[in-house]
Enzyme design. Structure first.
Site, mmCIF file in Angstrom:
data_model
loop_
_atom_site.group_PDB
_atom_site.id
_atom_site.type_symbol
_atom_site.label_atom_id
_atom_site.label_comp_id
_atom_site.label_asym_id
_atom_site.label_seq_id
_atom_site.Cartn_x
_atom_site.Cartn_y
_atom_site.Cartn_z
ATOM 1 C CD GLU A 122 -3.247 0.649 -1.072
ATOM 2 O OE1 GLU A 122 -4.065 0.856 0.058
ATOM 3 O OE2 GLU A 122 -3.974 0.885 -1.684
ATOM 4 C CD GLU A 142 -8.060 -3.002 -0.899
ATOM 5 O OE1 GLU A 142 -7.682 -4.495 -1.604
ATOM 6 O OE2 GLU A 142 -7.388 -2.625 -0.888
#
Ligand code: 1HE
Length: 268
Positions: A122, A142
């Site tokens: 990110e 994740e």
């Protein structure tokens, strides 16, 4: 040299100024694989909120050690045992930092190696250019950690590789690396040597553009992409009205008109 950026005031980031206005910003927690704790995010907010105003011409964003960034500091997150409200605010600070990067008007070149995973991806995706070496790999772990992205992957990673590939990455823990990662759009450059050296070369080149032109490139394009086509075309005309008439551009236009400027040629 900048008299407004004090590298000593940063603990989690190493800040180095070069003589051409290019800054090297290095995540400096190699023992934790540069995992992003709350303090690191605050330092990113601080640096990138003021980068344009402080005259930064371009940034190389790097990581100390063998890995660019292991994402969210999972140990801090586990220890803090955050409430939903608290973690929402953690994520909002990530967005503050990453939006300041993407929309801040200063070219940011990410020098990637090793793990570029979770929040590390990110962070890298908020840069304008990504360079990988042969060790770099991208993943969104994740899904396997029992959590979800919170630092903009659903927007920026989807934008780079498409929604369905992002879903596959997070659902399956799929890893991309090498030329395939470039072909998909996760990075724009791949090098046999050091991604840092290549990123520095690109930052030095970007720093030769006029700052107002770079501001438009590294701010307006992202804003315009958030608009409807009609509105984007209108706003693009306004931006071009400002940028394309800047006095500093006249010498470059004159050089072209007088045939002293380099011509655009195909790669040899
Ligand atoms: C960490 C972290 C971390 C390492 N938070 N401490 N991110 C992940 O799921 C990636 C998790 N990390 C890894 O898979 C591996 O650590 C690496 C592939 C990055 C590197 O492996 P390796 O073998 O070189 O190192 P290591 O032995 O696993 O870790 C070395 C130390 O770094 C160790 O600490 P130590 O005190 O025991 O020495 C690790 O605990 C520490 N470390 N990664 C905290 N991530 C806004 S939402 C964003 C969502 C996410 O980003 S999810 C996170 C995804």
């Amino acid at each position: 040299m900048s008299d407004t950026i004090n590298p000593q005031s940063y603990e989690k980031l190493a800040i180095q100024e070069r003589d051409n206005g290019v800054f090297v910003v290095t995540l400096n927690r190699p023992s934790k694989r540069n995992a992003l704790d709350a303090a690191t995010i605050e330092e990113l907010v601080s640096f990138f909120s003021n980068a344009h105003r402080n005259g930064v011409k371009a940034v190389v964003l790097a990581g100390e050690g063998d890995h660019f960034c292991a994402g969210l500091d999972l140990v801090e997150h586990w220890k803090e045992d955050r409430s939903p409200d608290e973690f929402m605010h953690v994520c909002l600070r990530w967005h503050e930092a990453f939006n300041k990067m993407e929309y801040g008007g200063v070219p940011i070149i990410a020098a990637l190696k090793g793990a570029v995973v979770g929040g590390g991806l990110e962070l890298a995706s908020a840069a304008h250019i990504r360079v990988i070496d042969q060790t770099a790999y991208f993943a969104l772990p994740e899904g396997q950690r029992g959590i979800f992205t919170g630092g903009g992957a659903t927007i920026r990673v989807s934008d780079m590789i498409g929604k369905t590939r992002m879903i596959d990455m997070i659902l399956m823990g799929r890893v991309y690396q090498g030329q395939e990662a470039v072909n998909l759009g996760l990075a724009q450059y791949i090098t046999e040597g050091s991604s840092f050296d290549k990123a520095l070369e690109l930052a030095d080149k970007a720093a030769q553009n006029l700052p107002l032109t770079n501001f438009a490139i590294c701010s307006a394009i992202s804003h315009l992409n958030n608009m409807s086509g009609m509105d984007a075309a209108y706003a693009e005309a306004v931006v071009a009205g400002v940028v394309n008439t800047q006095p500093a551009a006249r010498a470059r236009l004159e050089a072209f008109a007088k045939k002293t400027a380099a011509r655009v040629r195909p790669n040899s």
